[in-house]
Design an enzyme around this catalytic site. Structure first.
Site, PDB file in Angstrom:
ATOM      1  N   ASP A  89       1.088  -1.303  -0.017  1.00  0.00           N
ATOM      2  CA  ASP A  89       0.083   0.085  -0.193  1.00  0.00           C
ATOM      3  C   ASP A  89       0.893   1.153  -0.070  1.00  0.00           C
ATOM      4  O   ASP A  89       0.679   2.273  -0.804  1.00  0.00           O
ATOM      5  CB  ASP A  89      -0.966   0.066   1.327  1.00  0.00           C
ATOM      6  N   ASP A 131      -0.559  -5.183   4.860  1.00  0.00           N
ATOM      7  CA  ASP A 131      -1.959  -5.119   5.258  1.00  0.00           C
ATOM      8  C   ASP A 131      -2.945  -6.053   4.759  1.00  0.00           C
ATOM      9  O   ASP A 131      -3.567  -6.753   5.663  1.00  0.00           O
ATOM     10  CB  ASP A 131      -2.587  -3.572   4.670  1.00  0.00           C
ATOM     11  N   CYS A 202       4.803  -1.287   8.488  1.00  0.00           N
ATOM     12  CA  CYS A 202       4.780   0.291   8.837  1.00  0.00           C
ATOM     13  C   CYS A 202       4.252   0.075  10.337  1.00  0.00           C
ATOM     14  O   CYS A 202       3.483  -0.451  10.896  1.00  0.00           O
ATOM     15  CB  CYS A 202       3.654   0.915   8.179  1.00  0.00           C
ATOM     16  N   SER A 478      -5.790   4.552   4.727  1.00  0.00           N
ATOM     17  CA  SER A 478      -4.782   3.738   5.342  1.00  0.00           C
ATOM     18  C   SER A 478      -4.965   3.923   6.962  1.00  0.00           C
ATOM     19  O   SER A 478      -5.593   4.747   7.650  1.00  0.00           O
ATOM     20  CB  SER A 478      -3.383   4.431   5.191  1.00  0.00           C
TER      21      SER A 478
END
Length: 565
Positions: A89, A131, A202, A478
Site C-alpha cells: 500500500d 496489510d 509500517c 490507510s
C-alpha cells in the site's frame, strides 16, 4: 510421531495424497524434492507466506519460514513451503497500482486455499505481514478449517529524525507540508531517508499492526508472537516455536471452527478500537466472519466501540509505535487490561487450546511504561471507530474518532471523481478551511479496488488543514490516516449511491455524536438527481480488475467477492 492422538488422525488429509499403490506416481514426484519413505509416514504441514521484494513489510518472511520449518521437522512433521503475492500500500499509494491492494486480499486467500487443498496439508502456518496478507491469510485458514494459525512477520523499527521517532506517516504528511511551503525540499528528503530503516511492516497502529493485534486476540494467532518486531533476533525463536506449536495443535485436532465464535470476533473488534486502530478492520473482519459463517454486521462495530475505551497511546493519533507496545509488554498486556476491565471475554480459545485469559494471565508489563494505559484511566473514554449513517450513506460509512477531536463539521462539498484530481487540488492549495472534500467512484466496484487515500489525507494534515477540512469517500483510508476523514461510504457512487448525486457547493453535515452524515438537500432533490444519473464506463473490461468488479459486494459487507446468483 504417533499417527493418532486423542482420536484425531494427524494425517487426516495427506493419507489420500501419498498412501497406497495408486499414489506411486505422486510419491515418485515427491521423492524428487527430497522426501523419503519415513516422510511419507509423517503429516504434511504447509508453510505459506507472501515473501516478495517489492516492500520492506514482507521481505523477512522467507527467512522466518525457515525457522518455522525447522520447528515442524523437529516436532515430527514434513514442512512444505508455498508462496503467494503481496501488494505494498505504501509504495503504490496515490497511483493506479493502489487499486490492486484490496483485490490482492482475495488473491492471497484463494491461492493459499488452492495450494493447501490440492496438496492436502494436514495443518498450516501462514506467515503474513503487509496489510491485505493478514486478512487474506485468515480467510484462507478459515476456509480450509485445518489446524493452524497466522504468524505475523512483525513491525519495522521506527526511523529517527532530529531526535524523534518517525514512521512512513511522517513522510506522507511531509509531502503536504512541502507543497504548502511549510517544509523545505531538503527536510522532506531527510525525512524520506530516515523513515524506514529496515525490514518490517509500517510502524504505527496502522492496518497491519491493527490486524495483527486483532487476529491475535481473535484466536487465529498464538498469543505473544505478533508483538516481536521483524528485525529483532528473537523473531526467529518465535518462528521456531510456531513450527512446534502447529504440530501440537495438529495432535489435538484443534481447528479454526473450534476457536472462532461471534464473541471472539467482538473481542478482536474491541482490541482494535481500544488501540486507535485502522478503519480497515471493518472491511476485513466482516469478510473474515463471512468465511467463518458467523453473523457480524457493520453496526456491531458501533456497539463495541461505544463500550470500549482507547487504552493505547499509539501513532497515528498518539505518541508511540508498535515497537513501543512490544517493549511495554506486548499485545498480551493490552488484552489482559481489557479482560480485567470487562471489555473482552477471556474464555475464548487460542491456538494452544488454552483460553485467552489463561494465555495473558502472566503477561508482564514493563514498570513505568505509559504506552498501554488502563480501562479506568484511558486516553479516550470510548473507542476509536464510529459507523455513520444518513442520506449520503444509507448502508453506513466509517470514521476513526481517535484521529480527530472534531465532533461536528458542516461545509460546502468540493467534489472530485477520482483521487488524482483531489490530490492536485489539495497540493495546489485550492482547498479552504471548512470545505468537505468528496472523492467518489473509488469504491470496491468503481475503482475498482477501493484505493486508500493516505496521500490526500496526509497532504491535508500536512498543509495545516487537518482540523478544519473534512474528507468523505467511497474509497478507503490507510491506518496511518488522521483527521476528520470518513471512508467506505456505501452504497458507492459506481452503483448509484447517493454520493454520486453530490454537486460542487452542496452543504454536507457530519455529526459524530449523532452518528449521522447528510447532504442538506431535500429527499426529492436527491431522488431526482439519482434518477438522472448514468453509470460511468468501467475502468477495466478484462483481467483481474474486471473480474473483481463483477463479483465484489458493498463495503458494508466487507467488499467480499462472491459468485453471481
Amino acid at each position: 510421531m504417533a499417527e493418532r492422538t486423542d482420536g484425531f488422525d494427524v494425517r487426516h488429509r495427506s493419507r489420500a495424497l501419498v498412501e497406497g499403490r495408486d499414489r506411486a506416481a505422486a510419491r515418485a514426484m515427491l521423492r524428487a524434492i527430497g522426501m523419503t519413505d519415513e516422510d511419507f509416514q509423517r503429516p504434511l504441514i504447509g508453510v505459506a507466506h507472501s515473501w516478495i521484494e517489492t516492500m520492506p513489510c514482507n521481505l523477512g518472511l522467507r527467512k522466518l519460514a525457515q525457522a518455522v520449518k525447522k520447528g515442524i521437522r523437529e516436532a515430527g512433521g514434513v514442512p512444505m513451503e508455498v508462496n503467494t503475492i503481496a501488494i505494498s500500500d505504501g509504495v503504490t499509494m496515490g497511483t493506479e497500482g493502489m487499486k490492486a491492494s484490496l483485490v490482492s486480499r482475495e488473491v492471497v486467500a484463494d491461492s493459499i486455499e488452492l495450494a493447501a487443498s490440492a496438496h492436502m496439508f494436514d495443518a498450516i502456518v501462514i506467515l503474513a505481514a503487509c496489510d491485505k496478507t493478514l486478512p487474506g491469510s485468515a480467510m484462507a485458514l478459515t476456509r480450509l478449517d485445518i489446524p493452524g494459525f497466522v504468524l505475523y512477520g512483525g513491525s519495522i523499527l521506527p526511523g529517527h529524525y532530529r531526535g524523534r521517532d518517525i514512521t512512513i506517516q511522517n513522510v506522507f504528511e511531509a509531502i503536504g507540508a512541502n507543497a504548502a511551503g511549510r517544509l523545505s525540499d531538503e527536510e522532506l528528503l531527510e525525512i524520506e531517508r530516515a523513515a524506514c530503516p529496515g525490514v518490517g511492516t509500517c510502524g504505527g497502529q496502522f492496518t497491519a499492526n491493527t490486524m495483527a493485534t486483532a487476529i491475535e486476540v481473535l484466536g487465529l494467532s498464538p498469543v505473544g508472537m505478533a508483538s516481536v518486531p521483524q528485525p529483532d533476533p528473537r523473531k526467529e525463536e518465535v518462528a521456531y516455536r510456531a513450527g512446534q506449536l502447529v504440530m501440537d495443535q495438529l495432535r489435538r485436532g484443534l481447528r479454526p471452527s473450534d476457536i472462532l465464535t461471534r464473541q471472539s470476533f467482538l473481542n478482536g473488534i474491541a482490541v482494535a478500537t481500544a488501540t486507535g486502530g485502522s478503519t480497515n478492520i471493518v472491511l476485513h473482519f466482516l469478510a473474515m466472519a463471512r468465511e467463518a459463517g458467523i453473523e457480524l454486521t457493520i453496526d456491531d462495530f458501533n456497539e463495541v466501540s461505544e463500550r470500549t475505551p482507547v487504552i493505547a497511546d499509539l501513532v497515528p493519533s498518539g505518541r508511540y509505535t508498535a515497537v513501543d507496545v512490544y517493549h511495554a509488554g506486548g499485545i498480551q498486556v493490552i488484552a489482559k487490561r481489557l479482560i480485567e476491565g470487562g471489555k473482552i471475554d477471556g474464555s475464548q480459545l487460542t491456538p494452544t487450546g488454552r483460553t485467552l485469559a489463561e494465555e495473558v494471565a502472566d503477561a508482564a508489563e514493563t514498570p513505568g511504561q505509559d504506552v498501554i494505559l488502563s480501562v479506568d484511566r484511558p486516553k479516550q473514554p470510548t473507542g476509536g471507530l464510529v459507523i455513520l449513517r444518513g442520506n449520503l450513506a444509507p448502508e453506513g460509512c466509517v470514521i476513526k474518532t481517535s484521529g480527530t477531536k472534531i465532533a461536528h463539521h458542516r461545509g460546502p462539498a468540493r467534489v472530485f471523481d477520482c483521487e488524482e484530481d483531489a490530490m492536485a487540488a489539495v497540493t495546489g492549495r485550492q482547498i479552504r478551511p471548512g470545505d468537505v472534500v468528496v472523492i467518489r467512484y473509488e469504491g470496491p466496484r468503481g475503482g475498482p479496488g477501493m484505493r486508500e487515500m493516505l496521500g490526500v489525507t496526509a497532504a491535508i494534515v500536512g498543509e495545516g488543514l487537518g482540523d478544519s477540512v473534512a474528507l468523505i469517500t467511497d474509497g478507503r483510508f490507510s491506518g496511518a490516516t488522521r483527521g476528520l476523514m470518513v471512508g467506505h461510504v456505501a452504497p458507492e457512487a459506481a452503483v448509484g449511491g447517493p454520493i454520486a448525486a453530490l454537486r460542487e457547493g452542496d452543504v454536507v453535515a457530519i455529526d459524530i455524536p449523532g452518528k449521522r452524515i447528510d447532504a442538506e438537500l431535500p429527499n426529492e432533490e436527491l431522488a431526482r438527481r439519482l434518477a438522472d444519473w448514468q453509470p460511468p464506463e468501467p475502468n477495466y473490461t478484462s483481467g483481474a480488475f474486471a473480474k473483481y468488479a463483477a463479483l465484489v459486494a458493498s463495503a458494508s459487507e466487507g467488499a467480499v467477492t462472491r459468485p453471481p446468483k
